[in-house]
Each structure stands twice: as C-alpha cells, then as structure tokens.
Design an enzyme around this catalytic site. Structure first.
Site, PDB file in Angstrom:
ATOM      1  N   ARG A  56       0.953  -1.345  -0.081  1.00 41.63           N
ATOM      2  CA  ARG A  56      -0.028   0.011   0.065  1.00 41.63           C
ATOM      3  C   ARG A  56       0.935   1.123  -0.129  1.00 41.63           C
ATOM      4  O   ARG A  56       1.664   1.489   1.030  1.00 41.63           O
ATOM      5  CB  ARG A  56      -0.844  -0.015   1.265  1.00 41.63           C
TER       6      ARG A  56
ATOM      7  N   GLU B  94      -4.509  -7.224  -6.815  1.00 37.32           N
ATOM      8  CA  GLU B  94      -3.078  -7.852  -6.974  1.00 37.32           C
ATOM      9  C   GLU B  94      -3.176  -9.113  -6.010  1.00 37.32           C
ATOM     10  O   GLU B  94      -2.696 -10.243  -6.412  1.00 37.32           O
ATOM     11  CB  GLU B  94      -2.200  -6.849  -6.413  1.00 37.32           C
TER      12      GLU B  94
END
Length: 905
Positions: free
Chosen positions: A24, A91
């Site tokens: 992130r 992902e």
C-alpha cells in the site's frame, strides 16, 4: 518499432523478475519499501514495483498481472491500510490464484506494524475496510478478496513487530530470499551466476532507440580479464540468436588477421555463397551486409584498427542489426564511437559464494559445517572474479579440509597459477612504459592520488598521466571519485609475482630478496636495482647495512612502510649511515636516526615521507630542493626544527602534524609561492607562524590543536579551509571579510574566543562553520548566504535570529546543549533544504520548531517540550527510522575505506 528486439521467447530465462513487490503506497513506499528494494537490488535481485516499472499507456491491472506472471516470488507487505486499496486486494487475489495454480510462484508476506491476527478479526481495521468495499463492489468480488486475505494470514510470514528495527528485518528478508533463489537450479544458460541481470541490462542497451543510426545498435562489454565478458556475450547471443536469421559469434579475435576474420564472418552470414573463398575487403563486406539484419559478436577486441575493418560503423549493417563487442580496453570502444558501454563489475559476495559453491560442492551454497568459514575466507580473497571463483572452486572439489586450508594459505600469500595465467594476458599486451607505470602503481601508489603518482613517475616514463589513463581504459587500474588510484587485489598479487620472478629485476618487492641484498656480502659489485618497495606488516625485522646503499647508485625509489613507530621499528640500521643515492621518492616510516645522511643529494627528490620517525632535524644548512613537491613529517615527535626551505620553491604540500617538539617555522616558509596545503595539527609548542608571510597559493591551513596559537593567521587571501580548533585565539578580526574564498572554518573548543564580528556575514563562500564548545560565544554569528552547516553546540547563545530563514542553503543546524537557547523563530519553516536539526539538551526549548522539507533527523531529547503532537509524514521528522539510508551509506563508506587502507598497507 519494427526493428526493435523481440519479446522474450522460450529460449530466454522464464523469469523476468525475481521478486514482485506488493504494498500500500501511502503506508510504506517512501520508507520501508524504498530501503527493501535497494537492499534487494544491491544483492543482484531483480525486482518489480509499480511506480517504477509500468510503462505509460499500459493498462495498470494487465501490466501488474503480466509482471506477476514473470516473477518467481511475491513479497506482500501487509500494512494497516492495505485492505483499503482495491488495487492491493486485486493484486493479492490474482497472486493467491497464481500461487494455487502453479508451484512456481510463491508468496512471502511481511506484516508491517500489524499483527497477522488482525486479518481475521471481525472488529479490526481489515474488517472495516471490507465493509466499506461491500458498499461499492458486488458481494462475490469482496468475498474473493476476503478469501485471499485469509490465505495470506496463514502463510509463513515475517512480522515487523518482532524485530528491533526495520534494518534488521530487511537484512533477514534479503538473506532468506537470497538463499531461496540460490538454492534453486539456475535459469541461466551458463554457469555464470547473475547472468539474468547482465542479460537484462545489455539487452536494454541493444534496444535503445537511436534514429541517427537507423536502428542499428553497437554495444560494448568492457571489464578486466576473468570477469566473464565472453560468457555474458555467449549467453546474450544464445538468447537472441533465434530472432536473427543471419548471425555470427567470433571468439577471441585478438591477434587474428582481419582478412581471415572477415572471411569467417561472411561464411557464417552467407553459408552457401561461392564468394566466401575469395579475399573479402572491408568495402565488399560492407556492400554485402548492408541489406542484412545480423547479430554479430566480436569477442576480445584490443585493436581499434581491427574493429574498424570488421564492423566499420552502423551503416555497414541492415536495419535491426545488433553488434556486441567485448574488450578489456575501453579506449577501443571510445575511438570506434560505441555509445552504449556495459561495464562488467565483480560479483557481490552472495553471488560469488554461489558460483564458488557450484564448483567446490556442486550445489548453490556451502554446507553448514567446517567448510563454510573457509568458503567465506577464500571468496573474500578472490574479490568477486568469476574466473578465479570457478578455477579455485573446481580445484577444491572433493578435497580434504587440510587441502582447503593449504589453498587459503597460498591465496593469502601469492597468486594461484590458474588465475595468474589469464591475468598476465592483459599485462603482456601492455607496452614497456605501460608495464612500468602499472608495476609502480601496484607496488607504491595504490591508494594515492593520481597527480602525486604522475609527478614522481614522469622522469621514468615521460608524461606518465596518459599511461595511467590508458591503464584505466584497459581495466588494469581504476580511479575513485576523489581521483585516488586503485589496483585490484588479484592484479596487485600478479604484479608482485612478476617482480619476484625477476622479469623486472630493477624493481624489488620480495622481503627475502631485499633482506639478502642488505645482509649478503657482494663486495663492491654495482647493484642495478632502481626501486625498493618493502612492506614490513608481516615481517619480524630487518637489519640494514648502510654500505649497501653505496652500491645502489641508480636507486630512485625507496619505500619502507607498515614499520610501526620509531620506538618499535622493525628496521635496524647496524652501522654509520652517511650516504643515500639521489632518490626521487623516499618514504621511510619509523626511521630511527636523528637526521638523514650527510651525503644525500636531494636535488632530484620529489617526495619525502618520514612519518613516525625519530628525526630531530633533517639536515644542516640549505639543500637543493628544487624538485620537492610533497613533504610529510607527521608524528615526528622529536622534530625541533624544519630545515631551510628557501630552495623548495615547488613545494605544494607540507605536513607536520603531531610534531610535539616543534616551536617555530623557518621564515623561508614565506617564499613557498606554490604551497597549497600546510597541515600542523596538534603542534602544541608552536606559538605562531612567521610574521608577515603571504602564501599566494595556500588553500588549506590546519592548526587544530595548536594550543599556543593566539593570533588569527592571515597567511593567504585565497584560503579555502582553515582549522583553528582548540587554539587560544581570542578575537576574529573584522578583516576576516577579505577571505572571500573561505569555505570551511573550524573554531570549536576555543575557550577564549569571543563573539564573531559583523563582517563575518560577508563570507558568502563559507559553507561550513564549527563553533562548538566555545563558552564565550553568546551571540548567534552573522552568516553569509552560502552557508550549509553550522555547529554551535555547547555555546551560551540565547536566540536564533529570524533572518536565519533567509539562509536557504542551510542543511544542518546543531544547537545541542545550548542551555540558554529559547524557542526557534518561525522563519525556520522557510528552510526547505534543512535536513538535520539538533536541539538535544536545550532545556529552555518549550515549542516544537516549525520546519519544512524532508528532515532526516530532529533531536529534541532533553528539551522542555511537553507534547510532540501529531506529526505528519510530510513533515518527515525523524522520530522514526528516516535516517536509515544515511546510516547505511555512512557504514558502507567506512567499510570500503577500512578495506582500502588495509589493502594498501
């Protein structure tokens, strides 16, 4: 582009990336991920992370999925806000699916500042993120994301909270990944470790767009012998050959006839043509090739004329052609206008250990037994040279531990013949002048500045500097950023072997040979030796008969180093010492006599070094020193006088540090118009410099630790660095402003020093000011606009003026232990370049200073600030690990410096 290189095929490595990094961005990109990626790259591990590798115009998701398909491992950094990103969850879902379908893709989770149990909790941050996603996405999609997160939570992982700091975690992750990668069968098409990275970098150069060459590319592969240039070229050739119907690999072209080589090329490109039997001229070759798309490898080229006759320029070949040239001599590539050059560097330690283990154990890493430490020691001796690692590794396969220990002893004391044979090919290709310069650099000037080496060598090899440049181009020596010369350890050992074998009988390195020279009775026979380099580091002692010097009329170089101190000298002079030949270079550490011989012709002397010696005076009277450029008498603690230097008009550097008995300098010092550096640290009895001297060229004056110096020294108007630490100076005069070129001033621990004059602010060239621990400094000094670092710690300054915000170049301000200092002005926020601010122990500081920009460190320990408040990442206050990269670079520099100093002894 029609002629660009084709996509990866089955003949190429199945992996484009070793590791795919998933994270992130707002959580960890600028801190943890940047350090992790750098550490992985440093070990030769090829990584993918989206902000660097995705090209513009690609569909983001498609690009990410393609990258995952081309990766061997995925490191998933799971942070607190990871699940708030739909992209991260997409992902992760794809990675979990990919790992489930095939055993070739594996996940490595890292839980950063979060516990793995948080992924399963129904009350934690991840559950809240999924509830938000359910408002925007269909239930099936969110369920799939939840399932992927649950699988990752159960995979064996790394947890940052169980480590003392990020650096330790990164170190462990990288070590584990290296072992995983190197324990697997290699995908390389050869035995050479690291080939995937070499191929990727060379192929990127081959694909570089350059319209001026009609898309024909030439790439040079350059490096010293034994680094694997030929192996790399073969690997790239095999990788690309299926995409070129016309191709030719021409190996070991050095010394071959150009006409013969042209026939060979044409036979490979046109195998059925009857014209190949004829003599092919360069012009005919050019006409026949210019319509052909070819792949041509020219291996081991050392002659630019030969290169021009085999591959004149890009116009010789058809569109889309690729030409790769391997060479040890960079000048060949430069003269041929090869724009794209790939330097093959030594293997890193981890890669070197893998390559060595393949040959010594037939596995990718050494066993966990008594051989492991021996492996590390041997790999260290071989300095990352693939040729040496393969040869020595193979020689140790299935050998006993005693055999290994013997081989290590041999490597520590001499060069293995299997290595030296290859390295000597490069040496034998040098002309006689280049050989001489190389041997002198390896023996005497390794680690020295290039200009110092050339000024001593010029009389032996006229204009030696061009030869030094040539040796660099031929990979025989290298030069650091600060222009110091370095010789690879293996090449230095080869040079030692050459001198010991008597191939350069005018140059002596071997201790036993030199010992015999000084102790054997050879009568009045003339000794032809020109240079003696004696390293006493590993020797117990040497008795020198001074009479031997009388038979060395041609001796020009004498270097005796690693000789401890005068009190513990390993060199004993056994008789009256009254003669030295007309040396050009004299370096004798821990010289034990009170003066140099009376019969010593100094008119040729360029450099005189007698550190740690017992000399009280060098000689009496005035000597002819017209050639002298450098004099080093550091730590000559008995030196009571410096000789008359009136005839040393070429002297550039005079070093007299720690000469504790020296009281004054000769007035002749004022005649040294070319003197650039005068260093006199810790000359505690020195009271002043000669009065009214003006040194036109002096740029560096170091009087740090000269405790009896009371007057500010105005000896040069072009001074750039001035060290006056721990002196007894009381006033800096107003006329300081005339030192317009001053960049660094050290005045720390000057107990009598009073506040600096206002004219100090006129010094706009001043970058670094140190005023630490000056108890009479009570006012913040005026500063010029160029100032970058200011150290005022331990003073009695009460206020930092608001104009400090105008000093936009300021990067470091140290006010530690300023007990009377009050809160800093708000104008500090204007300093966008400020990286380091130290306020430790400033007990009257009650407010957090307002700063801007990327701070590396803010030290507020011991202040009276009651609450730090909430600090944003943008403020970048290093109350976390923001200075990790700084410390890493610092430690790296220290280790490299230590190794170089150790190796140059």
């Amino acid at each position: 582009m029609a002629n660009s290189l084709p996509e990866d095929s089955k003949s190429r490595s199945v992996w484009k990336y070793d590791v795919f990094l998933s994270f992130r961005g707002t959580d960890v990109r600028r801190k943890f991920i940047s350090h992790l990626n750098e550490a992985l790259t440093d070990e030769g591990i090829v990584t993918f992370h989206d902000n660097r590798d995705l090209e513009r115009g690609d569909s983001i998701l498609r690009g990410l999925e393609e990258a995952m398909n081309q990766s061997r491992y995925a490191i998933v950094v799971v942070s607190e806000d990871y699940a708030t990103s739909q992209w991260c969850l997409r992902e992760l879902s794809f990675m979990v699916e990919l790992a489930g379908k095939t055993k070739r893709f594996k996940l490595i989770p890292i839980f950063y500042d979060i516990d793995p149990s948080a992924l399963k909790s129904r009350t934690g941050c991840f559950n809240k993120a999924f509830e938000d996603h359910e408002q925007r996405f269909d239930g099936e999609t969110v369920s799939e994301w939840r399932r992927a997160v649950g699988i990752v939570a159960n995979v064996s992982s790394w947890v940052s909270k169980t480590r003392s700091d990020d650096a330790k975690l990164i170190q462990e992750v990288v070590r584990d990944l290296c072992e995983r990668l190197y324990a697997e069968p290699s995908d390389d098409t050869s035995e050479f470790v690291g080939m995937t990275l070499h191929k990727k970098r060379i192929e990127s150069l081959l694909s570089t767009e350059d319209s001026s060459s009609d898309d024909v590319k030439m790439v040079g592969v350059w490096g010293m012998g034994g680094r694997g240039k030929t192996t790399i070229a073969k690997c790239v050739y095999e990788s690309l050959s299926t995409h070129f119907p016309s191709r030719c690999f021409l190996g070991n072209v050095k010394g071959e006839s150009s006409s013969h080589l042209r026939k060979q090329i044409m036979s490979e490109i046109f195998p059925k043509s009857p014209l190949n039997a004829r003599c092919v001229s360069p012009e005919a070759m050019k006409r026949r090739l210019r319509g052909k798309k070819v792949l041509l490898i020219l291996d081991d080229v050392d002659d630019v004329q030969q290169l021009q006759e085999l591959a004149g320029d890009c116009k010789w070949f058809g569109p889309g052609s690729r030409v790769i040239i391997t060479t040890r001599d960079k000048r060949v590539l430069d003269e041929h206008s090869v724009k794209h050059i790939y330097e093959v560097k030594p293997l890193r330690t981890t890669q070197a250990l893998q390559l060595f283990s393949r040959h010594a154990f037939k596995t990718n890493r050494p066993p966990q037994d008594e051989f492991r430490q021996l492996c590390l020691d041997i790999v260290e001796q071989l300095c990352g040279l693939p040729l040496a690692l393969r040869a020595i590794g193979a020689s140790l396969y299935n050998r006993s531990i005693a055999f290994w220990e013997d081989k290590l002893c041999i490597l520590r004391n001499s060069l293995d013949k299997s290595i030296s044979t290859v390295l000597k090919v490069s040496y034998d290709a040098l002309d006689e002048h280049e050989k001489t310069v190389f041997l002198y650099v390896a023996g005497c000037f390794n680690g020295e500045y290039m200009d110092r080496a050339s000024m001593v060598l010029d009389p032996f090899v006229i204009r030696s500097k061009p030869r030094l440049v040539t040796l660099m181009e031929k990979s025989m020596i290298s030069m650091s950023n600060n222009t110091r010369l370095w010789v690879h350890d293996l090449l230095r050992d080869m040079a030692n072997d050459i001198t010991c074998e008597g191939k350069m009988n005018k140059m002596m390195w071997n201790f036993l040979d030199i010992k015999g020279l000084f102790t054997e009775n050879v009568g009045n026979k003339e000794i032809e030796v020109e240079s003696i380099f004696l390293n006493m580091a590993e020797e117990t002692g040497l008795c020198v008969n001074p009479e031997t010097f009388k038979r060395m009329r041609k001796l020009k170089f004498l270097k005796i180093h690693s000789n401890l101190t005068a009190a513990g000298s390993k060199v004993c002079i056994v008789d009256e010492f009254d003669y030295l030949p007309p040396l050009r270079y004299l370096h004798w550490e821990a010289y034990t006599l009170k003066s140099l011989p009376a019969k010593f012709e100094t008119n040729f002397l360029v450099e005189l070094n007698l550190p740690d010696s017992s000399v009280e005076t060098l000689w009496t009277g005035s000597q002819d020193l017209g050639s002298l450029r450098h004099m080093n008498l550091n730590r000559c603690r008995n030196l009571i006088e410096v000789p008359d230097l009136s005839k040393a008009r070429s002297l550039e550097c005079l070093c007299l540090c720690d000469c504790e008995s020296l009281v004054e300098l000769p007035s002749s010092l004022g005649l040294l118009d070319k003197l650039v550096k005068l260093s006199m640290l810790n000359c505690k009895k020195l009271k002043s410099l000669p009065s009214n001297i003006k040194l036109k060229s002096l740029k560096t004056l170091s009087l740090d630790g000269c405790i009896n110096i009371e007057e500010f020294p105005f000896v040069s108007d072009v001074i750039e660095e001035l060290g006056l630490r721990c002196t007894s100076i009381e006033l800096v005069p107003d006329s300081i402003s005339r030192l317009e070129k001053l960049t660094e001033l050290r005045l720390s621990h000057c107990k009598r020093l009073k506040n600096l004059p206002e004219t100090f602010g006129d010094l706009n060239s001043l970058k670094h000011l140190t005023l630490t621990c000056c108890p009479n400094i009570t006012v913040f000094p005026m500063l010029g606009d160029g100032v970058e670092t200011v150290s005022l710690n331990g003073t009695l300054i009460e206020e930092v003026p608001s104009w400090i915000g105008c000093k936009v170049n300021l990067t470091c301000l140290d006010m530690s232990e300023c007990k009377k200092l009050h809160n800093l002005p708000h104008s500090l926020r204007n300093l966008k370049n400020l990286k380091l601010l130290y306020l430790r122990g400033c007990v009257n500081i009650t407010e957090i200073p307002q700063v801007a920009g990327e701070m590396r460190r803010l030290d507020l320990y011991g202040t009276s600030i009651e609450k730090y408040g909430v600090l944003s990442e943008e403020e970048a206050l290093v109350l976390d690990n923001r200075d990790m990269d700084f410390l890493k670079r610092l430690l790296t520099r220290y280790v490299r410096s230590y190794k170089r100093k150790r190796d140059s002894r």
